[in-house]
Design a protein around this motif. Structure first.
Motif, mmCIF file in Angstrom:
data_model
loop_
_atom_site.group_PDB
_atom_site.id
_atom_site.type_symbol
_atom_site.label_atom_id
_atom_site.label_comp_id
_atom_site.label_asym_id
_atom_site.label_seq_id
_atom_site.Cartn_x
_atom_site.Cartn_y
_atom_site.Cartn_z
ATOM 1 N N ALA A 1 -41.992 44.143 30.830
ATOM 2 C CA ALA A 1 -42.521 44.939 31.938
ATOM 3 C C ALA A 1 -44.026 44.748 32.021
ATOM 4 O O ALA A 1 -44.725 44.860 31.010
ATOM 5 C CB ALA A 1 -42.203 46.425 31.767
ATOM 6 N N GLU A 2 -44.513 44.429 33.210
ATOM 7 C CA GLU A 2 -45.958 44.371 33.407
ATOM 8 C C GLU A 2 -46.484 45.787 33.601
ATOM 9 O O GLU A 2 -45.919 46.581 34.361
ATOM 10 C CB GLU A 2 -46.308 43.497 34.616
ATOM 11 N N SER A 3 -47.575 46.087 32.902
ATOM 12 C CA SER A 3 -48.160 47.423 32.961
ATOM 13 C C SER A 3 -49.584 47.316 32.433
ATOM 14 O O SER A 3 -49.878 46.464 31.587
ATOM 15 C CB SER A 3 -47.340 48.400 32.106
ATOM 16 N N VAL A 4 -50.481 48.171 32.916
ATOM 17 C CA VAL A 4 -51.884 48.110 32.514
ATOM 18 C C VAL A 4 -52.125 48.961 31.266
ATOM 19 O O VAL A 4 -51.875 50.170 31.275
ATOM 20 C CB VAL A 4 -52.807 48.595 33.653
ATOM 21 N N ASN A 5 -52.584 48.322 30.202
ATOM 22 C CA ASN A 5 -52.928 48.986 28.944
ATOM 23 C C ASN A 5 -51.883 50.007 28.474
ATOM 24 O O ASN A 5 -52.220 51.172 28.202
ATOM 25 C CB ASN A 5 -54.288 49.684 29.068
ATOM 26 N N PRO A 6 -50.607 49.611 28.341
ATOM 27 C CA PRO A 6 -49.612 50.530 27.807
ATOM 28 C C PRO A 6 -49.755 50.612 26.286
ATOM 29 O O PRO A 6 -48.948 50.060 25.526
ATOM 30 C CB PRO A 6 -48.293 49.872 28.221
ATOM 31 N N SER A 7 -50.782 51.313 25.833
ATOM 32 C CA SER A 7 -51.178 51.248 24.426
ATOM 33 C C SER A 7 -50.244 51.997 23.493
ATOM 34 O O SER A 7 -50.287 51.801 22.279
ATOM 35 C CB SER A 7 -52.604 51.777 24.252
ATOM 36 N N PHE A 8 -49.418 52.896 24.021
ATOM 37 C CA PHE A 8 -48.445 53.599 23.176
ATOM 38 C C PHE A 8 -47.192 53.833 24.005
ATOM 39 O O PHE A 8 -47.283 54.184 25.185
ATOM 40 C CB PHE A 8 -49.001 54.932 22.676
ATOM 41 N N VAL A 9 -46.018 53.637 23.389
ATOM 42 C CA VAL A 9 -44.756 53.795 24.113
ATOM 43 C C VAL A 9 -43.815 54.691 23.324
ATOM 44 O O VAL A 9 -43.918 54.801 22.095
ATOM 45 C CB VAL A 9 -44.078 52.436 24.390
ATOM 46 N N ALA A 10 -42.893 55.337 24.037
ATOM 47 C CA ALA A 10 -41.896 56.200 23.398
ATOM 48 C C ALA A 10 -40.576 56.084 24.154
ATOM 49 O O ALA A 10 -40.562 56.011 25.381
ATOM 50 C CB ALA A 10 -42.363 57.653 23.390
ATOM 51 N N VAL A 11 -39.472 56.089 23.406
ATOM 52 C CA VAL A 11 -38.136 56.004 23.990
ATOM 53 C C VAL A 11 -37.512 57.389 24.019
ATOM 54 O O VAL A 11 -37.620 58.164 23.059
ATOM 55 C CB VAL A 11 -37.251 55.029 23.173
ATOM 56 N N ALA A 12 -36.859 57.726 25.121
ATOM 57 C CA ALA A 12 -36.226 59.029 25.283
ATOM 58 C C ALA A 12 -35.066 59.197 24.300
ATOM 59 O O ALA A 12 -34.468 58.215 23.863
ATOM 60 C CB ALA A 12 -35.714 59.191 26.714
ATOM 61 N N PRO A 13 -34.730 60.449 23.934
ATOM 62 C CA PRO A 13 -33.612 60.678 23.006
ATOM 63 C C PRO A 13 -32.293 60.068 23.468
ATOM 64 O O PRO A 13 -31.480 59.648 22.631
ATOM 65 C CB PRO A 13 -33.523 62.211 22.947
#
Length: 304
Positions: free
Chosen positions: A72-84
Protein backbone atom coordinates in the motif's frame (compact mmCIF):
# COMPACT_ATOMS: atom_id res chain seq x y z
CA UNK A 1 10.93 16.38 10.88
CA UNK A 2 11.21 15.73 14.63
CA UNK A 3 14.34 14.77 16.55
CA UNK A 4 12.98 11.25 17.02
CA UNK A 5 13.52 10.42 13.33
CA UNK A 6 16.14 7.93 12.20
CA UNK A 7 17.59 7.25 8.77
CA UNK A 8 15.31 5.19 6.53
CA UNK A 9 17.70 2.23 6.63
CA UNK A 10 17.63 2.19 10.44
CA UNK A 11 13.86 2.55 10.48
CA UNK A 12 13.39 -0.36 8.10
CA UNK A 13 15.83 -2.53 10.08
CA UNK A 14 14.19 -1.69 13.41
CA UNK A 15 10.73 -2.21 11.95
CA UNK A 16 11.57 -5.64 10.55
CA UNK A 17 13.10 -6.75 13.86
CA UNK A 18 10.08 -5.47 15.78
CA UNK A 19 7.53 -7.03 13.45
CA UNK A 20 9.29 -10.40 13.52
CA UNK A 21 9.27 -10.28 17.31
CA UNK A 22 5.60 -9.37 17.31
CA UNK A 23 4.88 -12.37 15.15
CA UNK A 24 6.06 -14.62 17.95
CA UNK A 25 3.67 -12.72 20.23
CA UNK A 26 0.83 -13.01 17.67
CA UNK A 27 0.45 -9.23 17.63
CA UNK A 28 0.43 -7.05 14.55
CA UNK A 29 0.03 -10.09 12.31
CA UNK A 30 -2.63 -11.51 10.02
CA UNK A 31 -2.75 -15.31 9.97
CA UNK A 32 -2.81 -16.78 6.47
CA UNK A 33 -4.48 -19.90 5.08
CA UNK A 34 -1.49 -21.96 6.17
CA UNK A 35 -1.58 -22.59 9.91
CA UNK A 36 2.19 -22.18 10.00
CA UNK A 37 2.55 -18.71 8.50
CA UNK A 38 1.53 -15.13 9.07
CA UNK A 39 1.44 -11.87 7.19
CA UNK A 40 3.74 -9.29 8.78
CA UNK A 41 3.34 -5.60 7.95
CA UNK A 42 6.11 -3.01 8.15
CA UNK A 43 5.57 0.74 8.29
CA UNK A 44 8.25 3.14 7.02
CA UNK A 45 9.19 6.76 6.56
CA UNK A 46 8.69 7.40 2.87
CA UNK A 47 11.16 8.93 0.47
CA UNK A 48 13.23 8.03 -2.59
CA UNK A 49 13.46 4.33 -1.65
CA UNK A 50 10.28 3.76 0.33
CA UNK A 51 6.67 4.25 -0.80
CA UNK A 52 4.58 3.14 2.18
CA UNK A 53 3.63 -0.17 3.85
CA UNK A 54 5.46 -3.40 3.03
CA UNK A 55 4.56 -7.00 3.85
CA UNK A 56 6.32 -10.27 4.56
CA UNK A 57 5.06 -13.82 4.85
CA UNK A 58 6.54 -15.09 8.09
CA UNK A 59 6.99 -18.72 9.10
CA UNK A 60 7.47 -18.93 12.89
CA UNK A 61 8.66 -22.53 12.68
CA UNK A 62 11.73 -21.59 10.65
CA UNK A 63 12.02 -17.87 11.39
CA UNK A 64 12.04 -17.22 7.64
CA UNK A 65 10.36 -14.14 6.19
CA UNK A 66 9.56 -13.85 2.48
CA UNK A 67 9.14 -10.33 1.14
CA UNK A 68 5.83 -9.53 -0.56
CA UNK A 69 6.98 -6.02 -1.41
CA UNK A 70 4.94 -2.84 -1.31
CA UNK A 71 1.31 -3.57 -0.40
CA UNK A 72 0.00 0.00 0.00
CA UNK A 73 1.30 3.43 -0.89
CA UNK A 74 1.01 5.82 2.04
CA UNK A 75 2.91 8.86 3.34
CA UNK A 76 5.14 8.17 6.36
CA UNK A 77 3.13 5.25 7.82
CA UNK A 78 5.62 5.05 10.68
CA UNK A 79 3.54 2.77 12.91
CA UNK A 80 0.85 0.23 12.00
CA UNK A 81 -1.67 -1.88 13.92
CA UNK A 82 -3.96 -4.75 12.91
CA UNK A 83 -7.53 -4.92 14.20
CA UNK A 84 -8.53 -7.80 16.54
CA UNK A 85 -10.68 -9.31 13.76
CA UNK A 86 -7.58 -9.32 11.45
CA UNK A 87 -9.63 -7.73 8.65
CA UNK A 88 -8.27 -4.19 8.85
CA UNK A 89 -4.98 -2.35 9.33
CA UNK A 90 -4.48 1.19 10.60
CA UNK A 91 -1.44 3.39 10.05
CA UNK A 92 -0.19 6.55 11.74
CA UNK A 93 0.87 8.95 8.95
CA UNK A 94 3.63 10.86 10.69
CA UNK A 95 3.41 14.29 9.08
CA UNK A 96 2.84 17.79 10.48
CA UNK A 97 0.68 19.28 7.69
CA UNK A 98 -2.60 17.52 7.01
CA UNK A 99 -4.72 19.36 4.44
CA UNK A 100 -3.46 22.70 5.73
CA UNK A 101 -3.90 21.79 9.39
CA UNK A 102 -1.06 21.39 11.89
CA UNK A 103 -1.76 17.70 12.18
CA UNK A 104 -0.88 14.27 10.91
CA UNK A 105 -3.14 11.57 9.52
CA UNK A 106 -4.49 8.15 10.37
CA UNK A 107 -5.25 5.74 7.51
CA UNK A 108 -7.50 2.68 7.38
CA UNK A 109 -6.95 -0.29 5.06
CA UNK A 110 -8.73 -3.59 4.36
CA UNK A 111 -6.50 -6.69 4.39
CA UNK A 112 -6.59 -9.18 1.51
CA UNK A 113 -5.42 -12.34 3.33
CA UNK A 114 -4.31 -14.34 0.30
CA UNK A 115 -2.01 -11.73 -1.26
CA UNK A 116 -1.38 -9.52 1.75
CA UNK A 117 -2.39 -6.47 -0.30
CA UNK A 118 -4.04 -3.56 1.46
CA UNK A 119 -7.04 -1.67 0.07
CA UNK A 120 -7.25 1.96 1.15
CA UNK A 121 -10.50 2.78 2.95
CA UNK A 122 -10.12 6.34 4.27
CA UNK A 123 -7.87 8.77 6.11
CA UNK A 124 -8.63 11.31 8.84
CA UNK A 125 -6.74 13.98 10.75
CA UNK A 126 -4.89 12.53 13.76
CA UNK A 127 -5.84 15.68 15.72
CA UNK A 128 -2.21 16.59 16.32
CA UNK A 129 1.11 16.85 14.51
CA UNK A 130 3.51 13.94 14.20
CA UNK A 131 1.40 10.85 15.02
CA UNK A 132 3.82 8.09 15.93
CA UNK A 133 1.73 5.32 17.50
CA UNK A 134 -1.62 3.72 16.71
CA UNK A 135 -3.50 0.91 18.44
CA UNK A 136 -7.02 -0.49 18.87
CA UNK A 137 -9.01 -1.18 21.99
CA UNK A 138 -9.82 -4.82 22.81
CA UNK A 139 -13.24 -4.63 21.11
CA UNK A 140 -11.82 -3.27 17.85
CA UNK A 141 -14.40 -0.47 17.92
CA UNK A 142 -11.92 2.34 18.59
CA UNK A 143 -8.51 3.42 17.29
CA UNK A 144 -6.23 5.35 19.65
CA UNK A 145 -3.37 7.55 18.44
CA UNK A 146 -0.42 9.31 20.11
CA UNK A 147 0.75 12.54 18.44
CA UNK A 148 4.40 13.17 19.23
CA UNK A 149 5.04 16.70 18.00
CA UNK A 150 2.20 18.41 19.85
CA UNK A 151 1.61 15.98 22.71
CA UNK A 152 -2.01 14.98 22.15
CA UNK A 153 -3.76 11.62 22.33
CA UNK A 154 -6.96 10.94 20.39
CA UNK A 155 -9.62 8.25 20.02
CA UNK A 156 -11.55 7.51 16.79
CA UNK A 157 -14.56 5.30 16.22
CA UNK A 158 -14.29 2.39 13.77
CA UNK A 159 -17.23 1.90 11.41
CA UNK A 160 -18.59 -1.52 10.46
CA UNK A 161 -16.72 -1.49 7.14
CA UNK A 162 -13.41 -0.68 8.85
CA UNK A 163 -13.32 3.01 7.95
CA UNK A 164 -12.39 5.55 10.58
CA UNK A 165 -15.29 7.59 11.93
CA UNK A 166 -15.59 10.58 14.22
CA UNK A 167 -13.22 11.55 17.02
CA UNK A 168 -14.67 10.55 20.38
CA UNK A 169 -11.92 12.00 22.58
CA UNK A 170 -8.89 14.31 22.27
CA UNK A 171 -6.63 15.23 25.19
CA UNK A 172 -3.79 17.76 25.12
CA UNK A 173 -0.87 17.04 27.45
CA UNK A 174 0.88 20.01 29.05
CA UNK A 175 4.15 20.80 30.80
CA UNK A 176 7.82 20.09 30.07
CA UNK A 177 10.76 18.03 31.23
CA UNK A 178 14.31 18.83 32.36
CA UNK A 179 15.95 18.68 28.91
CA UNK A 180 15.32 22.03 27.15
CA UNK A 181 16.08 20.60 23.71
CA UNK A 182 13.99 17.44 23.69
CA UNK A 183 11.57 18.06 26.55
CA UNK A 184 10.53 21.66 25.88
CA UNK A 185 6.93 20.47 25.81
CA UNK A 186 4.80 17.31 25.78
CA UNK A 187 5.63 14.53 23.30
CA UNK A 188 3.13 11.68 23.47
CA UNK A 189 4.93 8.57 22.22
CA UNK A 190 2.53 5.70 22.89
CA UNK A 191 -1.00 5.05 24.10
CA UNK A 192 -2.10 1.51 24.90
CA UNK A 193 -4.94 -0.26 26.72
CA UNK A 194 -4.78 -2.35 29.86
CA UNK A 195 -5.67 -6.04 29.60
CA UNK A 196 -9.21 -5.41 30.88
CA UNK A 197 -9.75 -2.49 28.45
CA UNK A 198 -10.64 -0.18 31.36
CA UNK A 199 -7.57 2.05 31.35
CA UNK A 200 -5.45 3.72 28.68
CA UNK A 201 -1.85 4.60 29.48
CA UNK A 202 0.13 7.18 27.49
CA UNK A 203 3.91 7.44 27.62
CA UNK A 204 4.99 11.08 27.19
CA UNK A 205 8.68 11.54 26.42
CA UNK A 206 8.55 15.29 26.99
CA UNK A 207 7.02 15.06 30.46
CA UNK A 208 8.77 11.98 31.87
CA UNK A 209 5.30 10.68 32.71
CA UNK A 210 3.00 7.74 32.10
CA UNK A 211 -0.42 9.39 32.01
CA UNK A 212 -3.31 7.16 33.08
CA UNK A 213 -6.86 7.52 31.76
CA UNK A 214 -10.16 5.81 32.39
CA UNK A 215 -11.33 4.39 29.06
CA UNK A 216 -15.07 4.13 28.41
CA UNK A 217 -15.36 1.28 25.88
CA UNK A 218 -19.01 2.15 25.18
CA UNK A 219 -18.36 5.79 24.27
CA UNK A 220 -14.66 5.72 23.32
CA UNK A 221 -13.81 8.51 25.77
CA UNK A 222 -10.81 9.19 27.99
CA UNK A 223 -10.93 10.75 31.47
CA UNK A 224 -8.06 11.44 33.88
CA UNK A 225 -7.55 8.69 36.43
CA UNK A 226 -6.80 9.05 40.13
CA UNK A 227 -3.82 8.79 40.34
CA UNK A 228 -3.47 10.61 36.96
CA UNK A 229 0.12 9.62 36.17
CA UNK A 230 3.35 7.90 37.23
CA UNK A 231 6.82 9.36 36.83
CA UNK A 232 10.06 7.96 35.44
CA UNK A 233 13.46 9.44 36.29
CA UNK A 234 13.92 13.08 35.18
CA UNK A 235 15.33 13.25 31.65
CA UNK A 236 14.68 9.54 30.97
CA UNK A 237 12.21 10.19 28.15
CA UNK A 238 9.71 7.27 28.22
CA UNK A 239 9.01 5.96 24.72
CA UNK A 240 7.13 2.64 24.76
CA UNK A 241 5.96 0.15 27.39
CA UNK A 242 4.77 -3.44 27.60
CA UNK A 243 2.51 -5.23 30.08
CA UNK A 244 3.51 -8.51 31.68
CA UNK A 245 1.12 -11.34 30.62
CA UNK A 246 -0.15 -11.52 34.20
CA UNK A 247 -1.23 -7.89 33.99
CA UNK A 248 0.51 -7.23 37.32
CA UNK A 249 3.60 -5.47 35.95
CA UNK A 250 4.51 -2.93 33.26
CA UNK A 251 7.92 -2.23 31.72
CA UNK A 252 8.91 1.08 30.14
CA UNK A 253 11.77 1.71 27.69
CA UNK A 254 13.28 5.16 28.25
CA UNK A 255 14.58 6.50 24.93
CA UNK A 256 16.76 9.31 26.27
CA UNK A 257 18.04 7.52 29.37
CA UNK A 258 18.67 4.14 27.68
CA UNK A 259 17.01 2.41 30.60
CA UNK A 260 14.09 0.15 31.50
CA UNK A 261 11.79 1.05 34.37
CA UNK A 262 9.69 -1.66 35.97
CA UNK A 263 6.33 -0.90 37.63
CA UNK A 264 3.80 -2.91 39.56
CA UNK A 265 0.25 -2.36 38.28
CA UNK A 266 -2.93 -2.20 40.34
CA UNK A 267 -5.62 -3.20 37.82
CA UNK A 268 -8.46 -2.16 40.14
CA UNK A 269 -7.24 1.43 40.52
CA UNK A 270 -5.22 1.76 37.32
CA UNK A 271 -2.24 2.76 39.47
CA UNK A 272 1.47 2.27 38.75
CA UNK A 273 4.20 1.97 41.40
CA UNK A 274 7.84 2.08 40.24
CA UNK A 275 9.98 -0.85 41.37
CA UNK A 276 13.40 -0.41 39.75
CA UNK A 277 15.25 1.13 36.80
CA UNK A 278 18.05 -0.67 34.96
CA UNK A 279 20.38 0.46 32.17
CA UNK A 280 20.02 -1.14 28.74
CA UNK A 281 23.71 -0.55 28.00
CA UNK A 282 26.75 -2.65 28.89
CA UNK A 283 29.15 -1.33 31.54
CA UNK A 284 31.54 1.27 30.16
CA UNK A 285 29.40 2.13 27.17
CA UNK A 286 30.06 5.60 25.78
CA UNK A 287 28.51 7.83 23.15
CA UNK A 288 24.97 8.73 22.21
CA UNK A 289 22.29 6.05 22.33
CA UNK A 290 18.52 6.03 21.83
CA UNK A 291 16.34 3.05 22.72
CA UNK A 292 13.25 2.27 20.67
CA UNK A 293 11.07 -0.73 21.60
CA UNK A 294 10.24 -3.19 24.37
CA UNK A 295 8.23 -6.44 24.49
CA UNK A 296 7.58 -9.14 27.11
CA UNK A 297 7.64 -12.79 26.02
CA UNK A 298 4.23 -14.55 26.31
CA UNK A 299 5.72 -16.78 29.02
CA UNK A 300 6.50 -13.69 31.09
CA UNK A 301 10.06 -14.94 31.60
CA UNK A 302 11.92 -12.70 29.16
CA UNK A 303 11.98 -9.00 28.35
CA UNK A 304 13.22 -7.88 24.94
Amino acid sequence: MSQRRFSLAKVLTAAVVLILLLMSLQAGAQKTRSSSSYLAYVGTYTGPTSKGIYAFRFDPATGHATSLGLVAESVNPSFVAVAPNRRFLYAANEISDYQGQKSGGVSAFAIEPKSGKLTFLNEVSSRGAGPCYVTLDKTGKYVLVANYDCGTVAVFSVLNDGRLGETSSVIQHSGHGVDPKRQEGPHAHEIELSHDNKFAIAADLGLDELLIYHFDAAKGTLAANDPPYANVEPGAGPRHFSFHPSGKFLYVINEMGSSVAGFSYDARRGALHQLATLSTLPDGSKGTNDTAEIEVHPSGKFLY
